[in-house]
Write an enzyme that holds these catalytic residues in place. Sequence first.
Site, PDB file in Angstrom:
ATOM      1  N   HIS A 122       3.432   3.571  -3.597  1.00 48.36           N
ATOM      2  CA  HIS A 122       2.781   2.727  -4.028  1.00 48.36           C
ATOM      3  C   HIS A 122       2.989   2.269  -4.890  1.00 48.36           C
ATOM      4  O   HIS A 122       3.687   2.141  -6.227  1.00 48.36           O
ATOM      5  CB  HIS A 122       1.731   3.692  -3.815  1.00 48.36           C
ATOM      6  CG  HIS A 122       0.313   2.410  -4.934  1.00 48.36           C
ATOM      7  ND1 HIS A 122      -0.274   1.213  -4.717  1.00 48.36           N
ATOM      8  CD2 HIS A 122      -0.608   2.081  -3.028  1.00 48.36           C
ATOM      9  CE1 HIS A 122      -0.677   0.684  -4.962  1.00 48.36           C
ATOM     10  NE2 HIS A 122      -1.617   1.350  -3.370  1.00 48.36           N
ATOM     11  N   GLU A 182       1.703  -3.744   1.712  1.00 45.80           N
ATOM     12  CA  GLU A 182       1.306  -4.269   0.745  1.00 45.80           C
ATOM     13  C   GLU A 182       1.640  -5.072   0.236  1.00 45.80           C
ATOM     14  O   GLU A 182       2.299  -4.929  -0.983  1.00 45.80           O
ATOM     15  CB  GLU A 182       0.655  -2.885   0.229  1.00 45.80           C
ATOM     16  CG  GLU A 182       0.223  -1.666   0.806  1.00 45.80           C
ATOM     17  CD  GLU A 182      -0.544  -1.064   0.075  1.00 45.80           C
ATOM     18  OE1 GLU A 182      -2.007  -0.758   0.770  1.00 45.80           O
ATOM     19  OE2 GLU A 182      -0.600  -0.715  -0.910  1.00 45.80           O
TER      20      GLU A 182
END
Length: 231
Positions: free
Chosen positions: A85, A154
């Site tokens: 992430h 993302e």
Amino acid sequence: MKRVIGNWKMNPQSEEEALRLARAVDKKDAIICPPFVYLSALSKEVKNATLGAQDVYNEKEGAFTGEVSVDELKDLGVRYVIVGHSERRALGEDDALVASKLRTVLDAGLEPILCVGESAEKRDSGTHQEFVKQQVEAALFQIENKRAILIAYEPIWAIGTNQPANPKDVGEMAQMIKAIRGSDTVLYGGSTNKENIGSFLEMPEIGGVLVGGSSLDSKEFNEMITIASNY
Ligand code: PGA
């Protein structure tokens, strides 16, 4: 059905609240990624949602203070693991560590959710496609396991900013990512909510969404899963 995965990040602040939030998810297809500390309680109590973790260590066991292993996660019934992430990369995780974690997760038989995405600077300079391609290739480098994985695109500038990316742009990025191995499912993450989720899911290349802020509002999250069930 397209996937809806909730990433709670470092929320909520008590187990009681985590249980309340998880119990309120009334959809069988939901995947939630709570903080490590709540996984044990949630695995016993929550029947509807499937559990994911937000991170894992690349080594299998040993003297690694503060880290969590794949077997520890498996023991709790965790099925999914977010790897790489951008908030972890910002804390210092480089491509080599992300690649190593991805391999460990695959070897353990867990489902990785590999996160990639460019910064606002990369987007402004027009090098975002190339950058994301390199991130995906670096993570998949030397991975012999051919199992299809989830890759979440993302863009950093869209995370938690209320400024989601343009679905058409995301569709193009997803197509590029899919073409790398031909088998992986590409998700989108960044300021998704019940109003905009449909505009992403209607793109054939986008296989689902990774949801941060909106996953902490159970009513909104349930509505997002209901919308996803139409795709
Ligand atoms: P957001 O976060 O939905 O709050 O933008 C997405 C993520 O970081 O996975």
